[in-house]
Design an enzyme around this catalytic site. Structure first.
Site: not given
Ligand code: PSU
Ligand code: MN
Length: 303
Positions: A20, A151
């Protein structure tokens, strides 16, 4: 649009691992973001697969990027692109870095089954109304996401419950507990433990072979030697959540804000752990992709 090398590898039935790009533009600071992205691609190759970084470049959904394009994503121009953002970015000729959800979508369209990232999104803490589209994608897209769990800034028990509700297995790699991103976890069970890439590939093959349409979380804990101190991380998360609240940060800005805040308050300890876990995930994903490529081609209803 699928890069030539990636398309040829897939046509041959050989292993490809998608990577990603939100982590490049919004997850890690410069210059570690680009360094880590290039290192991940190298780890995928060293472990027997071809890497395919996913992003929207000038209005084109791309699977497999050049070094120059990865550097562009690291320079700050890319917007965070989840599922809802793709149509707008494509129509307007914009550049966006794909989240787990959008990367799963592009991977599936390209025929890629295995994808590596840092941590998936999920149910945020608080009122529980902020739920990542990563869960929507996992429920509907037959791609395995190799990650160090959810996360840890999120509500982990509710995220694990949501995955169960959506029918998404969590396959622990050499662990029976849900990894917690910067640490190896300990409180929450995974749905099944796997001690070998071939075992994981067998589970994926059977999951899709019997016709299930969903994704799979492959939960790969951070290596012991790279683990951050749990109390330092817990304190930093609490501080970050309070700061986000005070600053009125909402929606898609919450995750980047928290990751940056935690990076600053732990003086880089969280960053070092984040970089280490992402590279480890890339290598393990390649091993799983290679094992999956050695199994018979999947077709709906076959197992
Ligand atoms: N985990 C990380 N760094 C990130 C993300 C996840 O260590 O930048 C990103 C991923 O791309 C994940 C996104 O899909 O955060 C999720 O964001 P949200 O909670 O706004 O959907
Ligand atoms: Mn959100």
């Amino acid at each position: 649009m699928v890069a030539d090398e990636v398309a040829a590898t897939l046509a041959d039935g050989r292993a490809v691992v998608a990577l990603e790009s939100t982590i490049i533009s919004h997850g890690l600071p410069s210059p570690q973001n680009v360094e880590t992205a290039l290192d991940c691609a190298a780890h995928v190759r060293a472990s027997g697969a071809v890497p395919a970084t996913v992003a929207v470049i000038d209005g084109s959904l791309r699977v497999g990027l050049s070094v120059d394009e990865i550097e562009r994503l690291g320079s700050g121009e890319a917007e965070k692109a989840s599922l809802r953002d793709l149509g707008y970015l494509l129509a307007e000729g914009r550049t966006g870095s794909t989240t787990v959800a959008a990367t799963m979508f592009a991977s599936h369209r390209a025929g890629i089954r295995v994808f590596a990232t840092g941590g998936i999104g999920g149910v945020h803490r608080g009122d529980g109304q902020d739920i990542s589209a990563d869960l929507t994608a996992l429920a509907t897209t037959p791609v395995a996401v190799v990650c160090a769990g959810v996360k840890a800034v999120l509500d982990l028990p509710r995220t694990v419950e949501a995955l169960e509700t959506l029918g998404v297995p969590v396959v622990g790699q050499k662990t029976g507990v849900m990894p917690e991103f910067w640490t190896r976890g300990g409180d929450l069970p995974v749905s099944v433990r796997s001690d070998r890439p071939t075992t994981t590939a067998g589970i994926l093959h059977a999951h899709w072979g019997c016709g299930l349409p969903s994704g799979v979380v492959v939960a790969n804990p951070i290596p012991v030697t790279d683990e951050a101190d749990p109390q330092t991380i817990a304190d930093a998360i609490a501080g970050g959540l309070a700061a986000a609240d005070a600053a009125g940060v909402h929606g898609r800005d919450v995750t980047p804000f928290l990751l940056a805040h935690i990076g600053q308050t732990t003086r880089g300890a969280s960053l070092a752990a984040n970089v280490a876990l992402v590279k480890h995930n890339a290598a393990v994903a390649a091993e799983i992709a290679a094992a999956l490529a050695a199994l018979p081609t999947l077709g709906v209803g076959r197992n």
